[in-house]
Design an enzyme around this catalytic site. Structure first.
Site, short mmCIF file in Angstrom:
data_model
loop_
_atom_site.label_atom_id
_atom_site.label_comp_id
_atom_site.label_asym_id
_atom_site.label_seq_id
_atom_site.Cartn_x
_atom_site.Cartn_y
_atom_site.Cartn_z
N VAL A 88 -68.23 41.96 63.07
CA VAL A 88 -68.99 43.07 62.51
C VAL A 88 -68.76 44.36 63.29
CG1 VAL A 88 -71.30 43.92 61.93
CG2 VAL A 88 -70.74 41.52 61.57
N LYS B 238 -67.90 41.81 76.47
CA LYS B 238 -68.00 40.86 77.59
C LYS B 238 -66.82 41.01 78.54
CE LYS B 238 -70.86 37.33 75.39
NZ LYS B 238 -70.97 35.91 74.97
N ILE C 135 -75.86 44.05 50.60
CA ILE C 135 -76.86 44.39 49.58
C ILE C 135 -77.97 45.21 50.21
CG2 ILE C 135 -78.33 43.46 47.75
CD1 ILE C 135 -76.88 40.78 48.09
N LYS D 165 -84.35 35.17 57.15
CA LYS D 165 -84.20 36.31 56.25
C LYS D 165 -85.45 36.51 55.39
CE LYS D 165 -79.18 35.75 56.09
NZ LYS D 165 -78.02 35.30 55.29
#
Length: 446
Positions: free
Chosen positions: A29, A60, A151, A220
């Site tokens: 992401v 990292k 969405i 979620k």
């Protein structure tokens, strides 16, 4: 990674002629966010009136080879480098995990920097705490990408439906389980084979437990229900049942009765309180959610004023999720440029009130294997009668010499407690060989 204590920056609330971002994490992401910010720089400048650029990236290992056009000089393995840099206006957290991410978000807010996160685990477990911290420090905390990938669900609930009163939402919020069920239904795959294909395609993790056991969807639904009903919702409030017990034959039976099996999350509210659940359910084939296939997500929202609306799209993936993150970045940047960041209060409007099992009502489908003996059907229907449960459908399939006869019972509306009591009594009955499966029926008559 090193997580130091830092002094609060005074730059967060000043008007800007440019926006500098500190990016925490550069995985799937994070790299997607960086790509969108670079490729769409001209569009972002047009929308905001100022350039938006990544100033530093926390990773990292700064020595790892990465396929990116971002200068290696921007990478650091010290969070302090981002939090003490007063030119950095906004922190974007996409490192994943829980404890390290939570601490990084906390430190960022305490340093007076707004935060955009895609972390559903942190927001489900610690959302109210972090939102309160954001309010106290007059900083924004955006988390659109934590639910539904690409969405715009959270923005819809916070802004688009702000003037409406949401009474319920139900949806497919996990692409992995939906992909598996699609393969089981349309290609007659076994659960194990469908899971293997989902893993090979990257839709499922090496350990798929969070997906198939309903934990990912439950987190979620905690986030969505909290927003939809303006109340605090906890993980312990969610009834969770995974999909491991779904039989291939169940999907075929569902089709015979005009239903489709979906792993769904639901949240409902009325004068008695809220109920939130994640479990395999039957949807009528005519319901829009029944036709949502493969890795796609969709959420159906019931509003008092707007009526019924559905939001559909890719629920995961690098660029869909990064698109939601970037949308939050734009919103946070606008607030910074207008000097109104941190002005939205997040305190719940209503006191948390959760229904008990006797207050949750639905129709249920029960599939039972019984001994092929005289009087069995009468004995079983008496169990439903004693539990005050009315039956809408009773069907007996031909006996199998090895296992017995299949009985299908579909109830009228009963409480979940009645359903659980019936399950207990059936399992205690000597004539019952096995309670093969049971499903709640959703989406009938709106």
């Amino acid at each position: 990674m090193y997580l130091p204590s830092v002094h609060k920056s005074e730059g967060c609330r000043q008007l800007k002629n440019e926006i500098n971002i500190g990016l925490l994490g550069f995985g799937v992401v994070g790299s997607g966010v960086a790509k969108i910010l670079q490729d769409h720089q001209e569009d972002l400048h047009h929308k905001l009136g100022v350039p938006v650029q990544i100033k530093k990236v926390l990773v990292k290992s700064i020595h790892k080879d990465r396929e990116t056009t971002i200068s290696s000089n921007l990478f650091t393995d010290k969070l302090e480098d981002l939090l003490t840099d007063i030119t950095i206006d906004l922190i974007v957290e996409v490192i994943g995990g829980v404890h390290e991410a939570k601490e990084a978000i906390e430190r960022s807010l305490q340093a007076g920097k707004g935060v955009v996160t895609a972390n559903k685990d942190v927001m489900a477990e610690y959302g109210p705490e972090l939102l309160k911290l954001a309010d106290e420090n007059k900083c924004d905390l955006f988390y659109e990408a934590s639910v539904g990938g690409g969405i715009p669900l959270i923005r819809t609930l916070e802004d688009g439906l702000a003037s409406d009163r949401v009474s319920a939402l139900i949806g497919i919020v996990n692409g992995t389980t939906n992909f598996i069920l699609t393969k089981m239904k349309h290609e007659k795959m076994s659960y194990e084979d469908a899971l293997t294909e989902a893993t090979d395609l990257g839709f499922a993790e090496a350990d798929p437990s969070a997906d198939v056991d309903g934990i990912d969807a439950a987190r979620k639904m905690v986030i969505l229900a909290s927003l939809a009903f303006s109340t605090e919702v906890l993980m312990e409030d969610v009834f969770v049942r995974g999909m491991r017990d779904i039989q291939t034959g169940d999907l075929e039976l569902a089709e015979q009765f005009g239903y489709t099996v979906k792993m769904a999350g639901s949240a409902k509210k009325d004068e008695r309180g809220i109920e939130v659940a994640v479990e395999p359910v039957f949807f009528p084939n005519s319901h829009p959610l029944a036709s949502v296939n493969n890795e796609f997500n969709a959420v159906y929202i019931y509003g008092d004023a707007v009526g019924e609306t559905m939001f559909y799209g890719p629920g995961a993936g690098s660029l869909p999720t990064a698109t939601s993150v970037t949308g939050d970045i734009v919103a946070a940047c606008r607030n910074l440029l207008l000097g109104v960041n941190g002005q939205r209060l997040h305190a719940p409007q209503y006191v948390r009130k959760v229904k008990n099992e006797s207050e949750k009502h639905a129709r249920y489908f029960h599939r039972i294997v019984v001994k092929d003996e005289v009087g069995v059907l009468t004995k079983l229907t008496s169990i439903y009668s004693r539990c005050d449960a009315s039956l809408a459908t009773v069907i007996q399939h031909p006996a199998n010499k090895e296992s017995g006869a299949d009985l299908i019972f579909i109830t009228h509306k009963i409480s979940r407690q009645q359903h659980l009591d019936i399950m207990d009594k059936l399992n205690e009955t000597s004539e019952v060989v096995d309670v093969l499966s049971h499903y709640r029926i959703e989406g009938e008559n709106g």
